[in-house]
Design a protein around this motif. Structure first.
Motif, short mmCIF file in Angstrom:
data_model
loop_
_atom_site.label_atom_id
_atom_site.label_comp_id
_atom_site.label_asym_id
_atom_site.label_seq_id
_atom_site.Cartn_x
_atom_site.Cartn_y
_atom_site.Cartn_z
N ARG A 89 0.84 -1.20 0.00
CA ARG A 89 0.00 0.00 0.00
C ARG A 89 0.88 1.25 0.00
NH1 ARG A 89 -2.95 -1.16 4.00
NH2 ARG A 89 -4.86 -1.81 2.92
N ALA A 90 1.92 1.24 0.82
CA ALA A 90 2.82 2.39 0.88
C ALA A 90 3.53 2.60 -0.45
CB ALA A 90 3.85 2.19 2.00
N LEU A 91 3.93 1.50 -1.10
CA LEU A 91 4.58 1.60 -2.41
C LEU A 91 3.64 2.26 -3.41
CD1 LEU A 91 6.74 0.82 -4.56
CD2 LEU A 91 5.50 -1.36 -4.80
N ALA A 92 2.39 1.83 -3.44
CA ALA A 92 1.43 2.36 -4.40
C ALA A 92 1.17 3.84 -4.16
CB ALA A 92 0.12 1.57 -4.32
N HIS A 93 0.91 4.21 -2.92
CA HIS A 93 0.61 5.61 -2.61
C HIS A 93 1.84 6.51 -2.82
CE1 HIS A 93 -3.54 5.49 -1.19
NE2 HIS A 93 -3.26 4.34 -0.60
N SER A 94 3.02 5.99 -2.48
CA SER A 94 4.23 6.77 -2.67
C SER A 94 4.51 6.98 -4.16
CB SER A 94 5.41 6.06 -2.01
OG SER A 94 6.59 6.82 -2.13
N VAL A 143 3.22 -9.11 -6.76
CA VAL A 143 3.80 -7.78 -6.97
C VAL A 143 3.40 -7.25 -8.35
CG1 VAL A 143 5.97 -6.53 -7.26
CG2 VAL A 143 5.71 -8.17 -5.39
N GLU A 144 3.43 -8.11 -9.36
CA GLU A 144 3.04 -7.68 -10.71
C GLU A 144 1.59 -7.23 -10.74
OE1 GLU A 144 3.85 -11.10 -13.05
OE2 GLU A 144 6.02 -10.76 -13.12
N THR A 145 0.72 -7.94 -10.03
CA THR A 145 -0.70 -7.61 -10.03
C THR A 145 -0.95 -6.25 -9.38
OG1 THR A 145 -1.35 -9.95 -9.98
CG2 THR A 145 -2.98 -8.35 -9.24
N VAL A 146 -0.36 -6.03 -8.23
CA VAL A 146 -0.54 -4.76 -7.53
C VAL A 146 0.07 -3.62 -8.35
CG1 VAL A 146 -0.04 -3.45 -5.44
CG2 VAL A 146 -0.61 -5.88 -5.27
N SER A 147 1.25 -3.85 -8.92
CA SER A 147 1.90 -2.82 -9.73
C SER A 147 1.06 -2.47 -10.96
CB SER A 147 3.29 -3.28 -10.16
OG SER A 147 4.13 -3.47 -9.04
N ALA A 148 0.49 -3.50 -11.60
CA ALA A 148 -0.34 -3.25 -12.78
C ALA A 148 -1.53 -2.37 -12.43
CB ALA A 148 -0.82 -4.58 -13.38
N TYR A 149 -2.11 -2.60 -11.25
CA TYR A 149 -3.24 -1.76 -10.83
C TYR A 149 -2.80 -0.32 -10.63
CZ TYR A 149 -6.39 0.87 -8.02
OH TYR A 149 -7.17 1.91 -7.56
N PHE A 150 -1.78 -0.09 -9.80
CA PHE A 150 -1.51 1.31 -9.46
C PHE A 150 -0.86 2.07 -10.61
CE2 PHE A 150 2.37 -0.47 -7.17
CZ PHE A 150 3.36 0.19 -7.88
N ILE A 151 -0.12 1.39 -11.47
CA ILE A 151 0.43 2.09 -12.64
C ILE A 151 -0.70 2.52 -13.56
CG2 ILE A 151 1.77 1.77 -14.75
CD1 ILE A 151 3.71 0.03 -13.10
N SER A 209 -10.85 6.94 -5.06
CA SER A 209 -10.95 5.88 -6.05
C SER A 209 -9.69 5.02 -6.06
CB SER A 209 -11.18 6.48 -7.44
OG SER A 209 -11.20 5.49 -8.44
N PHE A 210 -8.54 5.67 -6.00
CA PHE A 210 -7.26 4.96 -6.00
C PHE A 210 -7.15 4.05 -4.78
CE2 PHE A 210 -2.75 4.55 -5.01
CZ PHE A 210 -2.19 4.24 -6.25
#
Length: 230
Positions: A89-94, A143-151, A209-210
């Motif tokens: 979560r911190a990675l995505a928000h940062s 990690v790929e799944t979460v990254s694909a979402y936030f990118i 939303s994010f």
């Protein structure tokens, strides 16, 4: 030889190094996007001859790699959260906050892995948060799944911000301008699911939303991390 392995030349006669070059390139990109960045323009910003820059950086792609790695330092967590969900979560928000400060970053996110020291450090911290929870392949897919979402979410948000500036219309101004057309189309009865979304749905801001979408993705990933390995 990659840009990371190439030694820097002497700084004489004018003090110059990759750090100053990259800082100037980031300033140009923050002001005008990636299209405002070229070795010639960076050289002009530094009051140096363009050919001198080629002794440090041979291509614009190398320059972009260095720029991305520099701002990756803003994404790298100061402290490693103990919980994998909090770490992702911190990675995505940062990453989102960094992209909002440097909108050009959205154009360079994704694709091949970042190989600079800061990019590798971000990847290491991310994988370390899930280390030991399950097999390494499941960790990688998580990690790929979460990254694909936030990118994807970040790129959409940046695209909307750019559209606002290009048109001079805020999101709500744009909706009002297109409202009559949308209402006339919905009145045909051909789009009942869309009509329900328009009339009954709740409009939320980009940050909400994010965060909501991220929580849903993390919930889905959690089900895979808790399953026994095959």
């Amino acid at each position: 030889m990659t840009v990371w392995d190439r030694p820097e030349p002497p700084t004489r006669p004018l003090p110059l190094d990759r750090e100053r070059i990259v800082a100037a390139a980031i300033a140009l990109a923050d002001e005008g996007g990636l299209e405002a960045v070229s070795l010639r323009k960076v050289a002009a910003r530094l009051d140096a001859g363009p050919m001198r820059l080629y002794r440090y950086i041979s291509t614009k792609e190398d320059l972009f790699d260095l720029m991305v790695d520099e701002v990756q330092a803003e994404i790298l967590p100061e402290d490693q959260p103990g919980d994998w969900r909090e770490a992702l979560r911190a990675l995505a928000h940062s990453t989102r906050q960094t992209a909002l400060r440097h909108e050009w970053l959205a154009d360079l996110l994704g694709g091949r892995p970042a190989m600079g020291p800061n990019g590798l450090a971000v990847t290491e911290a991310t994988l370390a948060a899930l280390d030991g929870l399950t097999d390494v392949d499941t960790v990688m897919r998580a990690v790929e799944t979460v990254s694909a979402y936030f990118i994807g979410a970040i790129r959409r948000e940046i695209a909307n911000l750019r559209a606002e500036r290009a048109t001079g219309l805020s999101k709500h101004d744009w909706q009002r301008a297109h409202g009559p057309h949308v209402m006339s189309m919905l009145a045909t009865g051909r789009f009942p699911a869309l009509a329900k979304a328009v009339y009954d749905g709740t409009d939320v801001d980009a940050e909400t939303s994010f965060a909501t979408g991220l929580d849903w993705v993390l919930d889905a990933v959690a089900t895979k991390l808790t399953q026994p390995s095959a």
